[in-house]
Design an enzyme around this catalytic site. Structure first.
Site, PDB file in Angstrom:
ATOM      1  N   HIS A  49       0.952  -1.342  -0.011  1.00 25.33           N
ATOM      2  CA  HIS A  49       0.097  -0.298   0.000  1.00 25.33           C
ATOM      3  C   HIS A  49       0.709   1.293   0.071  1.00 25.33           C
ATOM      4  O   HIS A  49       2.483   0.798   0.514  1.00 25.33           O
ATOM      5  CB  HIS A  49      -0.927  -0.297   0.976  1.00 25.33           C
ATOM      6  CG  HIS A  49      -0.241   0.089   2.285  1.00 25.33           C
ATOM      7  ND1 HIS A  49       0.766   0.799   3.119  1.00 25.33           N
ATOM      8  CD2 HIS A  49       0.195  -0.729   3.329  1.00 25.33           C
ATOM      9  CE1 HIS A  49       0.840   0.825   4.035  1.00 25.33           C
ATOM     10  NE2 HIS A  49       0.867  -0.208   4.623  1.00 25.33           N
ATOM     11  N   ARG A  89      -6.049   0.876   4.002  1.00 24.93           N
ATOM     12  CA  ARG A  89      -4.750   1.551   3.107  1.00 24.93           C
ATOM     13  C   ARG A  89      -4.573   0.578   2.567  1.00 24.93           C
ATOM     14  O   ARG A  89      -3.958   0.495   1.009  1.00 24.93           O
ATOM     15  CB  ARG A  89      -3.122   1.439   3.731  1.00 24.93           C
ATOM     16  CG  ARG A  89      -3.147   0.252   5.027  1.00 24.93           C
ATOM     17  CD  ARG A  89      -2.135   0.603   5.985  1.00 24.93           C
ATOM     18  NE  ARG A  89      -1.723  -0.610   6.853  1.00 24.93           N
ATOM     19  CZ  ARG A  89      -1.568  -0.912   7.764  1.00 24.93           C
ATOM     20  NH1 ARG A  89      -3.086  -0.403   7.967  1.00 24.93           N
ATOM     21  NH2 ARG A  89      -1.601  -2.152   8.037  1.00 24.93           N
ATOM     22  N   GLU A 131      -1.853  -6.603   7.142  1.00 25.11           N
ATOM     23  CA  GLU A 131      -0.108  -6.449   7.709  1.00 25.11           C
ATOM     24  C   GLU A 131       0.012  -7.712   9.405  1.00 25.11           C
ATOM     25  O   GLU A 131      -0.708  -8.362   9.516  1.00 25.11           O
ATOM     26  CB  GLU A 131      -0.244  -4.816   8.200  1.00 25.11           C
ATOM     27  CG  GLU A 131       1.409  -5.188   8.844  1.00 25.11           C
ATOM     28  CD  GLU A 131       2.457  -5.587   8.255  1.00 25.11           C
ATOM     29  OE1 GLU A 131       2.653  -6.806   7.699  1.00 25.11           O
ATOM     30  OE2 GLU A 131       3.451  -5.008   7.086  1.00 25.11           O
ATOM     31  N   HIS A 175       0.256  -5.822   2.452  1.00 24.37           N
ATOM     32  CA  HIS A 175       1.365  -4.493   3.382  1.00 24.37           C
ATOM     33  C   HIS A 175       2.854  -5.501   3.885  1.00 24.37           C
ATOM     34  O   HIS A 175       3.096  -6.622   2.858  1.00 24.37           O
ATOM     35  CB  HIS A 175       0.550  -5.137   4.698  1.00 24.37           C
ATOM     36  CG  HIS A 175      -0.482  -4.935   4.997  1.00 24.37           C
ATOM     37  ND1 HIS A 175      -0.919  -3.530   5.228  1.00 24.37           N
ATOM     38  CD2 HIS A 175      -1.456  -5.734   4.191  1.00 24.37           C
ATOM     39  CE1 HIS A 175      -2.509  -3.323   4.642  1.00 24.37           C
ATOM     40  NE2 HIS A 175      -2.725  -4.289   4.559  1.00 24.37           N
TER      41      HIS A 175
END
Lengths: 252, 245
Positions: B12, B63, B90, B183
């Protein structure tokens, strides 16, 4: 019967084609206009104020609906929602009228013919030729489709018939299972759903206008029969919004 | 010639927590304005190279979702199906989530923090249910039987790998061209997990924000090559940082 499910429908905001008074439909992947983006955000705010939240959203494969949904999710802070996109929720296919303005259409086909297309349930506009550059069989996402299901034109009846499998097979089971569902789609695909849910006649559905950008809440009983429905907007807002609809982009 | 599959992975764009040097994990900060521009740039780069996608995968964190959306907008493919999964989230940073990285180093010492960040099996201090960043009450995780309180890199990679095998490999087998927006830690460890012979040098697991990584796979879906796509500079030849060792 008592209402135990809430379904929310939203017609996408103004597109560049509606703004410019052109027939848009299935085959034109018009973008939202600036106003359309604002309408989408306001729709999201209305849903937030009404305390609505969702478990899943359904939309078409046309960007004006996909973007409207994204902007609503931005307001509701629910970008994580699973989103299912289906061509069955696309706008009606206007055949050879795609991309033409209302004036051009009247000039080319005559006012009387345009009136027939506008006021009938099952009369189709002139079909698109498969060699026409506007035929969507050659572009994603329709490229891999069975070519017999890609429309070259649709009456409102055709739109309703190809939309309903999305309701029966995909959306209704989720509603019945208790999921809170949001559908962001188009004037005619949503009318199709309303016709089915409220058992409207062919004549009644032609007169039903669904304004852009105003969330429509339908409360359903356990058998998914509508108990009541209302817009998340004042009567005045609905009245004003309905003056925009049916004039520019709907052949009805 | 061996059959090659291609997957594009993108971390991201810059998030508010990246900008403010805060441990993020499962926290859900927004993209900054810079992050949004980075996402658009990633889309432009992919368009320059002629990439097209049929399907996309991302986490349930905004994100990544928003970065993906902005890339799709540039590529004019907002219609493609997008699957969002917590498995691509993430790594969960436990009690460190929401904490400033420099202050954490001051509090616990550089060595301890480095251990938490980079050691394969070490878990960060666990989050408890009373913490404001506890994910157990978050609706998006209501389907999970167990919400993590913190994850080691190993644990994070263990829960992302099944998703690769269950969803992405079948998509590749059916000829689809996937785009994965995720991520730093989980994308990095995913690649490492797929690459048992360590042909690919990704010694720093922190992938740069929004720089598309093109991963080529052989017929057994093992990585054979990977390249970051750089922004073209002044119309000259595009530079590609090749990460094959």
């Amino acid at each position: 019967m008592e209402a135990c499910h809430k379904l929310v429908l939203l017609r996408h905001g103004e597109s560049n084609y509606t703004r410019d008074n052109l027939f848009c439909g299935f085959g034109n992947d018009a973008d939202l206009s600036d106003l359309g983006e604002k309408e989408a955000a306001v729709a999201g705010q209305r849903m937030l104020e009404a305390g609505l939240s969702f478990d899943i959203a359904f939309t078409s494969v046309l960007k004006r609906a996909v973007k409207t949904l994204y902007l609503v999710q931005e307001e509701l802070d629910c970008h994580w929602l699973p989103v299912v996109k289906t061509w069955r929720l696309n706008e009606r296919h206007y055949g050879a009228l795609q991309g033409l303005s209302k004036t051009e259409t009247a000039k080319k086909y005559g006012e009387q013919q345009v009136k027939i297309w506008r006021r009938s349930y099952d009369v189709r506009p002139p079909p698109l030729d498969k060699d026409d550059s506007r035929f969507c069989g050659n572009i994603a996402p329709y490229r891999d489709f069975d070519p017999t299901i890609i429309p070259v034109c649709e009456s409102l009846k055709d739109t309703v018939e190809r939309m309903l499998p999305a309701w029966h097979d995909v959306i209704a089971p989720d509603v019945k299972a208790g999921k809170r569902v949001l559908i962001v789609a188009h004037g005619n695909s949503l009318r199709g759903l309303m016709k089915y849910l409220k058992q409207l006649s062919d004549q009644e559905i032609i007169r039903l206008e669904i304004p852009q950008g105003l969330p429509l809440v339908i409360e359903l009983d356990e058998d998914l029969h509508p108990v009541r429905d209302y817009y998340l907007a004042s009567e005045e807002d609905v009245k004003v919004a309905k003056t925009k609809v049916g004039v520019k982009d709907n052949v009805n | 010639m061996a059959k090659v599959h291609t997957v594009v992975l993108v971390r991201h764009g810059e998030s508010e927590y990246n900008r403010d040097n805060i441990f993020t994990g499962w926290c859900d900060p927004d993209l900054t304005a810079k992050g949004q521009e980075e996402a658009k740039d990633a889309g432009k780069i992919l368009q320059e190279y002629g990439f097209q996608f049929d399907v996309a995968y991302t986490s349930v964190l905004k994100r990544a979702i928003k970065t993906l959306y902005l890339i799709q907008e540039e590529l004019d493919c907002l219609w493609i199906p997008v699957t969002k999964t917590w498995r691509l989230n993430e790594r969960h940073y436990g009690k460190l989530q929401g904490k400033n990285k420099d202050e954490t180093i001051k509090k616990y010492g550089r060595e301890q923090v480095q251990l938490w960040r980079r050691s394969f099996k070490v878990c960060p201090p666990p989050l408890d249910e009373k913490d404001e960043h506890w994910s157990g009450n978050d609706k998006r995780y209501s389907g999970l039987s167990f919400v993590p309180t913190g994850e080691s890199i190993e644990e994070a990679s263990k829960r992302s790998l099944p998703f690769w095998h269950k969803h992405i490999v079948p998509a590749l087998k059916s000829g689809k061209r996937p785009l994965i927006c995720g991520h730093a830690n989980t994308l990095g460890s995913l690649i490492k997990n797929l690459d048992p012979s360590s042909k690919i040098d990704l010694s720093d697991l922190s992938l740069p924000n929004a720089l598309p990584l093109v991963l080529e796979l052989d017929e057994s879906f093992l990585p054979s090559q990977c390249q970051f796509l750089q922004h073209p500079s002044g119309g000259k030849l595009h530079k590609k940082r090749n990460c094959n060792s």
